[in-house]
Design an enzyme around this catalytic site. Sequence first.
Site, PDB file in Angstrom:
ATOM      1  CD  GLN A   1      15.784  19.326  61.490  1.00 35.87           C
ATOM      2  OE1 GLN A   1      15.545  19.306  60.294  1.00 35.87           O
ATOM      3  NE2 GLN A   1      16.850  19.912  62.014  1.00 35.87           N
TER       4      GLN A   1
ATOM      5  CB  CYS B   1      21.936  19.115  61.977  1.00 37.64           C
ATOM      6  SG  CYS B   1      20.247  18.610  62.334  1.00 37.64           S
ATOM      7  CG  LEU B   2      18.465  24.312  61.049  1.00 36.96           C
ATOM      8  CD1 LEU B   2      17.081  24.636  60.503  1.00 36.96           C
ATOM      9  CD2 LEU B   2      19.285  25.567  61.270  1.00 36.96           C
TER      10      LEU B   2
ATOM     11  CG  HIS C   1      20.754  16.618  56.756  1.00 34.30           C
ATOM     12  ND1 HIS C   1      21.928  16.636  57.466  1.00 34.30           N
ATOM     13  CD2 HIS C   1      19.819  17.183  57.550  1.00 34.30           C
ATOM     14  CE1 HIS C   1      21.705  17.175  58.656  1.00 34.30           C
ATOM     15  NE2 HIS C   1      20.431  17.523  58.733  1.00 34.30           N
ATOM     16  CD  GLU C   2      16.551  18.552  56.143  1.00 32.24           C
ATOM     17  OE1 GLU C   2      15.876  18.184  57.141  1.00 32.24           O
ATOM     18  OE2 GLU C   2      17.513  19.328  56.250  1.00 32.24           O
TER      19      GLU C   2
ATOM     20  CG  HIS D   1      16.388  15.327  60.285  1.00 33.23           C
ATOM     21  ND1 HIS D   1      16.674  15.244  61.632  1.00 33.23           N
ATOM     22  CD2 HIS D   1      17.211  16.278  59.790  1.00 33.23           C
ATOM     23  CE1 HIS D   1      17.624  16.102  61.931  1.00 33.23           C
ATOM     24  NE2 HIS D   1      17.971  16.745  60.838  1.00 33.23           N
TER      25      HIS D   1
ATOM     26  N   GLY E   1      17.597  23.375  54.877  1.00 33.08           N
ATOM     27  CA  GLY E   1      16.565  22.355  54.919  1.00 33.08           C
ATOM     28  C   GLY E   1      16.113  22.139  56.347  1.00 33.08           C
TER      29      GLY E   1
END
Length: 182
Positions: free
Chosen positions: A51, A89-90, A131-132, A135, A46
């Site tokens: 991000q 996380c990226l 999670h997204e 963000h 995701g």
Amino acid sequence: MSVVPVRLFGDPVLRSRAAEVVDFDRELRRLVTNLTDTMHEQGGVGIAAPQIGVGLRVFAYDVHGTSGHLVNPTFEVVGDEEQFGPEGCLSIPELRAECLRAMQVIARGFNMHGEPVTLDGEGLLARCIQHEVDHLDGVLFIDRLDAAARREMMRQIREAEWFGTEPPVVKANPFGLHGTGR
């Protein structure tokens, strides 16, 4: 392919609440493509628009063959069951920590054409959705950790090779203030 740099921990865009999308236009479709291509290139499940430096409420996902995107997403928790498991996380590369999330959620939003979408997520997909959406609210998964785990994660972040590197320079947001290309 439209891969763009992923913003790393410390970039202020990751701590800002993203704005609602108001224009379902070509620029939004390009953003969804950029998110999807970047997520796949980085090996994520995701990715949210902040991000990649865009402060709009959009995320893309690809979890066990279930893939797509949500614009202006919301979710509601279904039931009381929770899951405690590894999360990464990226924007915090190569680091993971055990994080508590709801086991099942129902997400609602729109696709890039403005059509309503409902997504029933369980397990890893539910974790990804939560999670997204975090963000999009300026919340990182490390904020969900208990105090000891958060301190340890911060220690690891400070020691990470990538920490403190300069964020990419963005001269102009091609998506405009509210997602338009005006």
